[in-house]
Design a protein around this motif. Structure first.
Motif, mmCIF file in Angstrom:
data_model
loop_
_atom_site.group_PDB
_atom_site.id
_atom_site.type_symbol
_atom_site.label_atom_id
_atom_site.label_comp_id
_atom_site.label_asym_id
_atom_site.label_seq_id
_atom_site.Cartn_x
_atom_site.Cartn_y
_atom_site.Cartn_z
ATOM 1 N N THR A 1 -2.471 -1.630 -6.713
ATOM 2 C CA THR A 1 -1.378 -1.798 -6.854
ATOM 3 C C THR A 1 -1.150 -1.330 -8.713
ATOM 4 O OG1 THR A 1 -1.203 -4.222 -7.414
ATOM 5 C CG2 THR A 1 -0.359 -3.294 -5.458
ATOM 6 N N LYS A 2 -2.439 -0.938 -9.143
ATOM 7 C CA LYS A 2 -2.230 -1.073 -10.561
ATOM 8 C C LYS A 2 -2.248 0.631 -10.776
ATOM 9 C CE LYS A 2 -5.248 -4.861 -11.664
ATOM 10 N NZ LYS A 2 -6.493 -5.251 -12.364
ATOM 11 N N GLY B 1 -6.989 -4.222 6.627
ATOM 12 C CA GLY B 1 -8.403 -3.777 6.531
ATOM 13 C C GLY B 1 -8.747 -3.914 5.090
ATOM 14 N N ALA B 2 -9.780 -2.960 4.584
ATOM 15 C CA ALA B 2 -10.420 -3.017 3.243
ATOM 16 C C ALA B 2 -9.329 -2.749 2.363
ATOM 17 C CB ALA B 2 -11.541 -2.238 3.044
ATOM 18 N N VAL B 3 -9.511 -3.288 1.070
ATOM 19 C CA VAL B 3 -8.501 -3.096 -0.185
ATOM 20 C C VAL B 3 -9.143 -1.808 -1.223
ATOM 21 C CG1 VAL B 3 -7.654 -3.903 -1.920
ATOM 22 C CG2 VAL B 3 -7.535 -5.128 0.002
ATOM 23 N N GLY B 4 -8.251 -0.893 -1.252
ATOM 24 C CA GLY B 4 -8.942 0.161 -2.238
ATOM 25 C C GLY B 4 -8.119 1.250 -2.202
ATOM 26 N N ALA C 1 0.777 -1.280 -0.263
ATOM 27 C CA ALA C 1 -0.023 0.143 -0.056
ATOM 28 C C ALA C 1 0.832 1.160 0.009
ATOM 29 C CB ALA C 1 -0.751 -0.005 1.133
ATOM 30 N N ILE C 2 0.357 2.384 -0.269
ATOM 31 C CA ILE C 2 1.033 3.717 -0.477
ATOM 32 C C ILE C 2 0.248 4.796 0.049
ATOM 33 C CG2 ILE C 2 0.258 4.373 -2.648
ATOM 34 C CD1 ILE C 2 3.108 5.389 -3.187
ATOM 35 N N LEU C 3 0.850 5.500 0.795
ATOM 36 C CA LEU C 3 0.414 6.794 1.533
ATOM 37 C C LEU C 3 0.810 7.952 0.794
ATOM 38 C CD1 LEU C 3 -1.327 8.716 3.516
ATOM 39 C CD2 LEU C 3 0.685 8.482 5.070
ATOM 40 N N LEU C 4 0.310 8.718 0.122
ATOM 41 C CA LEU C 4 0.732 9.934 -0.569
ATOM 42 C C LEU C 4 0.125 11.059 -0.197
ATOM 43 C CD1 LEU C 4 2.292 11.238 -3.408
ATOM 44 C CD2 LEU C 4 0.248 10.597 -4.731
ATOM 45 N N LEU C 5 1.223 12.093 0.100
ATOM 46 C CA LEU C 5 0.430 13.530 0.781
ATOM 47 C C LEU C 5 0.554 14.572 -0.690
ATOM 48 C CD1 LEU C 5 2.581 13.698 3.906
ATOM 49 C CD2 LEU C 5 0.271 12.759 3.604
#
Length: 384
Positions: free
Chosen positions: A140-141, A25-28, A9-13
């Protein structure tokens, strides 16, 4: 890492900073304002607090999920946050009260999470830049460029009215016959309760519990209630609740508070957003804090008297905008000297920026509920 997952997963600011981690948790993919809470306990109460609606919450405590979740500790029926950011997540629920694991609960509630990132670095960054919009994605796409394009469409919290997203759609009543804790030592709590109307801007269950515990029978009204709706219930006091978003945009609540102030007969008690709405109705102004106050150990006080408080807010009243001939600042946040509590001189109106219901958090400020019912009791004596 205690959480067993192979998903990335990624967190982008919004300033281009990004953190790579693991999905839980959930995927999305989800966007929101990235904020942080410094509490060591209470992750379930935080996640279900309607005041966090529209936000991606970062927990600074290094591991969450240890005690699982249970329905009794919810502050609302479902999670209010859009996403959860953590260093470590435990897959083991080590509490006899748990009904579900933390991760399973988030999946069922469709809350997206990212863990395995350096939350200390993230919080340091937010303290320097202020709260930023961000996007969590376990898709991831999607490329970083695509995620950044999506993030740019996310609205700023300033100027955002979120109250209508969390308020009740119809009135309901809470009293000592409901399954909540209440203090039977309070005189006449069951035979002659204080009649209170609460305006729901995003009210927490624990606030209702504490009002009942102090002898109140509470009728909860939607945020768009008008003064005629309030007076039709013949209340002895009015409570203005906590809630999410920019307080200056909650026109219906501000107008109601103005009308109640002009009515002059009913004690008014506001917490958090309700406190800010009371201040705005009195002619004050609010401003957005750089990164807000969210945690369980914020000292507030005045003239040497201090109470440790639970807080969750991104806006505050501007002290210079408050008319000192009418409004008394009764407490400041001792970390940054922002307004923490106000009262109206010679009128039964007051508000606190923090959360005296202490869920989660210390119980130092519970006396504000007692002050509210004392004002109602004094009004009873005058009316009688």
């Amino acid at each position: 890492m205690f959480f067993d997952t192979d998903s990335s997963a990624i967190l982008l600011l919004e300033d281009g900073t990004y953190f790579e981690g693991l999905s839980f948790g959930a995927v999305g993919t989800i966007t929101g304002e990235v904020v942080f809470n410094t509490g060591m306990t209470g992750y379930q109460e935080v996640i279900t607090d309607p005041s966090y609606y529209g936000q991606l919450i970062t927990f600074t405590y290094p591991e969450i999920g240890n005690t699982g979740v249970n329905s009794e500790d919810n502050e609302s029926s479902h999670p209010s946050v859009k996403g959860v950011i953590a260093r470590q997540v435990s897959k083991i629920s080590s509490n006899w009260r748990h009904e579900s694991s933390f991760e399973k609960w988030l999946k069922n509630e469709n809350v997206i999470g990212i863990c395995g990132i350096d939350t200390r670095a993230l919080v340091r960054h937010l303290r320097e830049t202020g709260s930023l919009n961000g996007i969590i994605s376990s898709d991831t796409k999607s490329s970083i460029a695509e995620l950044f394009s999506l993030l740019q469409k996310s609205p700023s919290m300033s100027g955002l009215n979120l109250v209508n997203k969390v308020t009740t759609q119809s009135s309901f009543k809470v009293n000592s016959s409901c399954p909540v804790l209440f203090d039977k030592r309070i005189k006449n709590i069951e035979t002659n309760p204080y009649q209170v109307v609460a305006i729901d801007f995003g009210i927490k269950q624990s606030i209702l519990d504490r009002l009942v515990a102090h002898g109140c029978e509470v009728t909860v009204l939607p945020a768009n209630a008008e003064i005629s709706d309030v007076l039709a219930l013949s209340p002895e006091g009015v409570f203005l609740s906590n809630g999410p978003g920019d307080p200056s945009t909650v026109d219906s609540g501000i107008n109601l508070a103005k009308n109640l102030i002009d009515y002059k007969r009913l004690p008014i008690f506001g917490i958090c957003l309700g406190h800010q709405i009371l201040g705005l109705a009195l002619g004050g102004k609010t401003f957005k804090l750089s990164y807000g106050h969210r945690g369980l150990n914020h000292p507030c006080g005045l003239n040497g008297k201090v109470e440790i408080t639970s807080q969750n807010h991104g806006f505050a009243l501007n002290s210079e905008s408050l008319n000192s001939d009418k409004i008394k600042i009764t407490r400041f946040n001792l970390n940054d000297q922002t307004v923490a509590a106000i009262s109206v001189i010679d009128k039964p109106f007051f508000g606190v920026q923090y959360h005296p219901e202490a869920s989660p958090g210390p119980h130092d400020a519970d006396h504000h509920f007692n002050h509210f019912v004392t004002l109602i009791e004094e009004r009873r004596r005058i009316v009688d």
